[in-house]
Design a protein around this motif. Structure first.
Motif, PDB file in Angstrom:
ATOM      1  N   ASN A  92     -11.308 -42.004 -31.435  1.00 37.52           N
ATOM      2  CA  ASN A  92      -9.900 -41.641 -31.342  1.00 37.52           C
ATOM      3  C   ASN A  92      -9.686 -40.161 -31.047  1.00 37.52           C
ATOM      4  O   ASN A  92      -8.567 -39.640 -31.199  1.00 37.52           O
ATOM      5  CB  ASN A  92      -9.169 -42.020 -32.630  1.00 37.52           C
ATOM      6  CG  ASN A  92      -9.740 -41.300 -33.849  1.00 37.52           C
ATOM      7  OD1 ASN A  92     -10.523 -40.364 -33.737  1.00 37.52           O
ATOM      8  ND2 ASN A  92      -9.343 -41.754 -35.033  1.00 37.52           N
ATOM      9  N   GLY A  93     -10.739 -39.492 -30.628  1.00 39.87           N
ATOM     10  CA  GLY A  93     -10.676 -38.062 -30.350  1.00 39.87           C
ATOM     11  C   GLY A  93     -11.225 -37.225 -31.467  1.00 39.87           C
ATOM     12  O   GLY A  93     -11.485 -36.027 -31.291  1.00 39.87           O
ATOM     13  N   THR A  94     -11.398 -37.861 -32.638  1.00 39.96           N
ATOM     14  CA  THR A  94     -11.899 -37.139 -33.810  1.00 39.96           C
ATOM     15  C   THR A  94     -13.097 -37.819 -34.442  1.00 39.96           C
ATOM     16  O   THR A  94     -14.065 -37.152 -34.828  1.00 39.96           O
ATOM     17  CB  THR A  94     -10.793 -37.013 -34.872  1.00 39.96           C
ATOM     18  OG1 THR A  94      -9.654 -36.368 -34.289  1.00 39.96           O
ATOM     19  CG2 THR A  94     -11.276 -36.203 -36.066  1.00 39.96           C
ATOM     20  N   VAL A  95     -13.052 -39.154 -34.558  1.00 40.89           N
ATOM     21  CA  VAL A  95     -14.096 -39.885 -35.264  1.00 40.89           C
ATOM     22  C   VAL A  95     -14.304 -41.252 -34.619  1.00 40.89           C
ATOM     23  O   VAL A  95     -13.380 -41.823 -34.020  1.00 40.89           O
ATOM     24  CB  VAL A  95     -13.709 -40.045 -36.757  1.00 40.89           C
ATOM     25  CG1 VAL A  95     -12.466 -40.896 -36.893  1.00 40.89           C
ATOM     26  CG2 VAL A  95     -14.851 -40.625 -37.569  1.00 40.89           C
ATOM     27  N   TRP A  96     -15.529 -41.767 -34.737  1.00 39.55           N
ATOM     28  CA  TRP A  96     -15.824 -43.133 -34.316  1.00 39.55           C
ATOM     29  C   TRP A  96     -15.553 -44.073 -35.488  1.00 39.55           C
ATOM     30  O   TRP A  96     -16.069 -43.866 -36.588  1.00 39.55           O
ATOM     31  CB  TRP A  96     -17.298 -43.265 -33.910  1.00 39.55           C
ATOM     32  CG  TRP A  96     -17.594 -42.741 -32.540  1.00 39.55           C
ATOM     33  CD1 TRP A  96     -18.078 -41.504 -32.220  1.00 39.55           C
ATOM     34  CD2 TRP A  96     -17.454 -43.443 -31.308  1.00 39.55           C
ATOM     35  NE1 TRP A  96     -18.227 -41.384 -30.855  1.00 39.55           N
ATOM     36  CE2 TRP A  96     -17.860 -42.570 -30.264  1.00 39.55           C
ATOM     37  CE3 TRP A  96     -17.021 -44.732 -30.961  1.00 39.55           C
ATOM     38  CZ2 TRP A  96     -17.849 -42.948 -28.923  1.00 39.55           C
ATOM     39  CZ3 TRP A  96     -17.008 -45.093 -29.629  1.00 39.55           C
ATOM     40  CH2 TRP A  96     -17.415 -44.212 -28.623  1.00 39.55           C
ATOM     41  N   GLN A  97     -14.760 -45.109 -35.236  1.00 35.97           N
ATOM     42  CA  GLN A  97     -14.415 -46.065 -36.275  1.00 35.97           C
ATOM     43  C   GLN A  97     -14.749 -47.480 -35.836  1.00 35.97           C
ATOM     44  O   GLN A  97     -14.552 -47.843 -34.667  1.00 35.97           O
ATOM     45  CB  GLN A  97     -12.917 -45.977 -36.620  1.00 35.97           C
ATOM     46  CG  GLN A  97     -12.511 -44.657 -37.229  1.00 35.97           C
ATOM     47  CD  GLN A  97     -11.019 -44.598 -37.511  1.00 35.97           C
ATOM     48  OE1 GLN A  97     -10.214 -44.957 -36.674  1.00 35.97           O
ATOM     49  NE2 GLN A  97     -10.662 -44.150 -38.714  1.00 35.97           N
ATOM     50  N   ASN A  98     -15.218 -48.278 -36.792  1.00 36.13           N
ATOM     51  CA  ASN A  98     -15.500 -49.678 -36.512  1.00 36.13           C
ATOM     52  C   ASN A  98     -14.199 -50.459 -36.389  1.00 36.13           C
ATOM     53  O   ASN A  98     -13.277 -50.280 -37.173  1.00 36.13           O
ATOM     54  CB  ASN A  98     -16.361 -50.265 -37.626  1.00 36.13           C
ATOM     55  CG  ASN A  98     -16.599 -51.742 -37.450  1.00 36.13           C
ATOM     56  OD1 ASN A  98     -16.052 -52.555 -38.176  1.00 36.13           O
ATOM     57  ND2 ASN A  98     -17.407 -52.088 -36.467  1.00 36.13           N
TER      58      ASN A  98
END
Length: 397
Positions: free
Chosen positions: A283-289
């Motif tokens: 999301n531009g900041t972190v990878w999320q499942n």
């Protein structure tokens, strides 16, 4: 296990739930499209579509490299200037007049071929001091393209190469293995947004490199998913949060697509005791499942849908071809049609045979996609793979 599809399943549509019924112009129905020539003992693994009327698909016929070109009417096989034992791994087009295909021989000799919009592919040297295994390519322009893969024996290391318009140059990748200098790492997919914004994914650990599936490792070792980012100066490893499923003991990533600086998707497979498809979003900041309601199976490819969502593709644990669509709020999972066997003297398929979708590509500037893979036609000894292409465009032929 081979699951038989009913004849009605061949007309199955992947309709996005929660949206109005699609009109003919916005049809979400996936159709399979037959390729010309012999399709026996063949499979497609990658596809690129620089326009609605132009697409390129790469794969193999037995141990021979295979590449086909879609001209807006039909698929036709192209002649490649590559050795017969080259494993075709990637194809990417920056436009209808600029494309790359990459692969390698069993001994680790890397090969690239370039297409300039005519009927001829030209071999382009990719010099390396050690065995090299290019796995994927992405092209932004005739002067800017990336290849990722691995180099070296016996512990392969993640590697990358950049095309600057004149030649391929190796770009160092830091040791991404769990135990530096002892494990292995490789990158198997790449997506470039800009000269200083490139994403690549793969896996690392102690498993032998070049394995497409967690279930294929066979040695009890545990691979882990890798995500790397190029910022214009260097590659760095980017962590991601754990997948769902109680903390899987193994995972691999198979594909990545960068739609914008804050919208990047990666898909693959986790292994908490059985194959579980997984999808991650940047999301531009972190990878999320992003949890998928499809409980068992594998994901091999992901592509934008041209409208802000994405399609992901793979196969179920039962060996059936599947597609999943993310509309920004939820996943809608459906089967992909396979032609299966044909009764003697009949033109209609019976729906026999397992299948898998291996590659996806959005036709640039549209909401239509191409998907490629294969289905296994039942035979007297064991299923024989036959290549297959699909599209959700309403007027594919």
């Amino acid at each position: 296990m081979t699951r038989r599809l009913t004849a009605s399943a061949l007309a199955a549509c992947a309709v996005v739930l929660g949206t109005p019924a699609p009109t003919m112009a916005d049809c979400e129905c996936w159709h399979y499209v037959r390729a010309e020539g012999s399709t026996e003992n063949t499979t497609f693994s990658e596809v690129s579509a620089p326009s609605f009327t132009t697409a390129l698909a790469a794969g193999s016929r037995g141990s021979t490299p295979l590449l086909a070109h879609w001209n807006g009417v039909r698929w036709r096989e192209a002649v490649l200037p590559l050795p017969r034992d080259t494993a075709m791994e990637g194809v990417a087009a920056s436009s209808i007049r600029d494309a790359w295909a990459v692969g390698y021989t069993p001994g680790g000799t890397a090969y690239t071929a370039r297409w300039a919009g005519d009927r001829t592919w030209e071999a382009v040297p990719m010099r390396a001091r050690e065995p090299s295994f290019p796995r994927a390519v992405d092209a932004r322009s005739p002067r800017d393209a990336w290849i990722v893969g691995s180099s070296g024996h016996p512990h392969a290391r993640a590697a990358s190469w950049h095309w600057n318009g004149r030649h391929w140059q190796a770009v160092p990748v830091p040791d991404l293995s769990e135990i530096p200098g002892q494990g292995h790492s490789e990158l198997v997919a790449v997506s470039a947004l800009a000269a200083d914004d490139v994403w690549a994914v793969g896996s690392g650990g102690t498993t032998p490199p070049h394995s497409r599936s967690i279930a294929d490792r066979g040695d009890g070792a545990v691979p882990h998913a890798l995500i790397a980012h190029w910022d214009g100066r260097a590659w760095t490893s980017v962590p991601a949060e754990p997948s769902a499923g109680g903390g899987p003991s193994a995972s691999v990533l198979a594909d990545v697509v960068a739609l914008s600086a804050d919208d990047v998707w990666a898909v693959g497979t986790a292994w908490p005791g059985t194959d579980v498809p997984m999808a991650w979003h940047w999301n531009g900041t972190v990878w999320q499942n992003v949890a998928i309601p499809w409980k068992r199976g594998r994901l091999y490819s992901v592509a934008g849908d041209g409208r802000g969502g994405v399609w992901a593709a793979g196969e179920s644990a039962a060996g059936t071809a599947l597609l999943a669509h993310w509309n920004g709020e939820r996943w809608d999972v459906s089967g992909a049609p396979t032609p299966g066997d044909t009764e003697p003297g009949e033109g209609a398929p019976t729906g026999h045979g397992a299948g898998a979708v291996r590659g996806l590509a959005n036709a640039r500037g549209t909401s239509y996609l191409w998907a490629v893979g294969a289905y296994a036609r039942p035979g007297p000894n064991e299923p024989v793979p036959h290549l297959l292409t699909w599209t959700n465009a309403p007027h594919h032929r």
